[in-house]
Design a protein around this motif. Sequence first.
Motif, short mmCIF file in Angstrom:
data_model
loop_
_atom_site.label_atom_id
_atom_site.label_comp_id
_atom_site.label_asym_id
_atom_site.label_seq_id
_atom_site.Cartn_x
_atom_site.Cartn_y
_atom_site.Cartn_z
N TYR A 161 0.80 -1.23 0.00
CA TYR A 161 0.00 0.00 0.00
C TYR A 161 0.83 1.28 0.00
O TYR A 161 0.36 2.32 -0.45
CB TYR A 161 -0.90 0.03 1.24
CG TYR A 161 -1.79 -1.18 1.38
CD1 TYR A 161 -2.91 -1.35 0.57
CD2 TYR A 161 -1.52 -2.15 2.33
CE1 TYR A 161 -3.74 -2.46 0.71
CE2 TYR A 161 -2.34 -3.27 2.48
CZ TYR A 161 -3.44 -3.41 1.67
OH TYR A 161 -4.25 -4.51 1.82
N TYR A 189 0.32 6.56 1.30
CA TYR A 189 -0.19 5.53 0.40
C TYR A 189 0.20 5.79 -1.05
O TYR A 189 0.43 6.93 -1.47
CB TYR A 189 -1.72 5.47 0.48
CG TYR A 189 -2.27 5.00 1.79
CD1 TYR A 189 -1.63 4.02 2.55
CD2 TYR A 189 -3.47 5.53 2.28
CE1 TYR A 189 -2.16 3.59 3.75
CE2 TYR A 189 -4.01 5.10 3.49
CZ TYR A 189 -3.35 4.14 4.22
OH TYR A 189 -3.88 3.73 5.41
N LYS A 190 0.22 4.69 -1.81
CA LYS A 190 0.34 4.81 -3.25
C LYS A 190 -0.96 5.39 -3.81
O LYS A 190 -2.02 5.28 -3.20
CB LYS A 190 0.57 3.43 -3.88
CG LYS A 190 1.86 2.76 -3.49
CD LYS A 190 1.93 1.36 -4.08
CE LYS A 190 3.22 0.64 -3.68
NZ LYS A 190 3.27 -0.75 -4.19
N GLU A 191 -0.87 6.01 -4.95
CA GLU A 191 -2.06 6.57 -5.59
C GLU A 191 -3.04 5.45 -5.91
O GLU A 191 -2.65 4.40 -6.44
CB GLU A 191 -1.67 7.32 -6.87
CG GLU A 191 -2.82 8.06 -7.51
CD GLU A 191 -2.38 8.88 -8.71
OE1 GLU A 191 -3.27 9.38 -9.44
OE2 GLU A 191 -1.16 9.00 -8.94
N GLY A 192 -4.28 5.65 -5.57
CA GLY A 192 -5.29 4.64 -5.85
C GLY A 192 -5.51 3.64 -4.74
O GLY A 192 -6.37 2.77 -4.84
N THR A 193 -4.74 3.76 -3.64
CA THR A 193 -4.91 2.83 -2.52
C THR A 193 -6.26 3.05 -1.85
O THR A 193 -6.66 4.18 -1.60
CB THR A 193 -3.79 3.03 -1.49
OG1 THR A 193 -2.52 2.71 -2.08
CG2 THR A 193 -4.00 2.15 -0.26
N ASN A 194 -6.92 1.96 -1.55
CA ASN A 194 -8.20 2.01 -0.84
C ASN A 194 -7.91 2.11 0.65
O ASN A 194 -7.58 1.12 1.29
CB ASN A 194 -9.03 0.77 -1.16
CG ASN A 194 -10.43 0.84 -0.56
OD1 ASN A 194 -10.72 1.67 0.30
ND2 ASN A 194 -11.31 -0.03 -1.03
#
Length: 387
Positions: free
Chosen positions: A70, A212-217
């Motif tokens: 993540y 967080y990485k981009e797009g992490t929920n």
Amino acid sequence: MDFLTLSVICGLLVVSICGITIGASSAITMNEASKEALPFDLNVLTDVEIAGDCDISEYLKTRGVDMETYAKDMAQISLYEEELTYGDLFSGQDVSLWSIDEGILDLCVYVISVSDFNQSLEMQGKEPVKLDDGEFLMNCNYKGTRQYIDAFMEKHDTVSVNGTVLHAGSREALSETYWMTSVGNNDRGSIIVPDMVANGLRKDANVLLVNYKEGTNSDEVLQKMIPIGLEWETEGYRYTEKNMLNEMYYGTGALLVFLCCYIGLIFLFVCAVLLSLKQMTETADNVFRYGLLRKLGARESWLYGALLRQISVFFLAPFLLAGILSAFGIREITGVIEEFMNMHIASHIGLTALLFFLVYGGYFLATYLSCRKMIQDRKIKRESTRP
């Protein structure tokens, strides 16, 4: 304008000015505080006394939370405890703390190494601080104690940490957020020291900083962290999450901010409408007199100038009086709200003035133009009926 009408409108304007000023100031301050206090997506904190001095990301992996999946970047920093207390730092000062802070004088001051502090700054995209071997820096971003930290820095050039006397690298305290705890009450005062000084202290906690990485929920991560947080007393791990802190923070003050702004705007519209209707009624009643003055040789510019001055007095008299009374009201209400919300509210008079200019000034202009049109229509009607 009769005294009763003036009193009612003035009272409504006082409520309006106070409500809009307090509401707008609270909203802006909360937004600024939220951005400053939440620079990371997730922090995972360990109590070293319970969990031991361990690698947090490795422990999370054993619990089914692989942070490398993540995290865009992460870093683990350590917090140390020195026998120095806040009472020692504030000694000799006339200290008046908010009720939530009354017990901090007996608490030990956190110490962090300059390397760990710079790791946190690097994750935020900020420049590192520089510190020589025999120096220290102070950090504090909490309004409740900042003045006392500043006073300490002004009067003291040295501090003893782990038996080492350190000199101030700067007489001005920093105001960074190097790990997330809450909004508005993050760091009451920490000492930044060289690595070799920190290494000799007792480690109190480790903190894993995660972006967080981009797009992490984030909800997916949060659901996995909940069971770990529930075992805080036995396992020694807990977490703070950006969205969760945001919701908690805004949930406390959002209703207050909304009510202040809503009531203030409603009362402002009511005052403007009352003034406008009263002036238009008086103009309609006196339109014959304006025609009579025109017959006696009064110029159009003189008539409209007199009308403008009359409407200006109607609108400005209660507003100026309300402004004077509001200055005292805002000060008292601000003190109560600061105590309740545990934050310092900066008064944003400029925004309040803009709202009043748009609403109050708009009604003033509309009233003048409407009254002027009444007089013009009377003139046209009179001229059209001439034989």
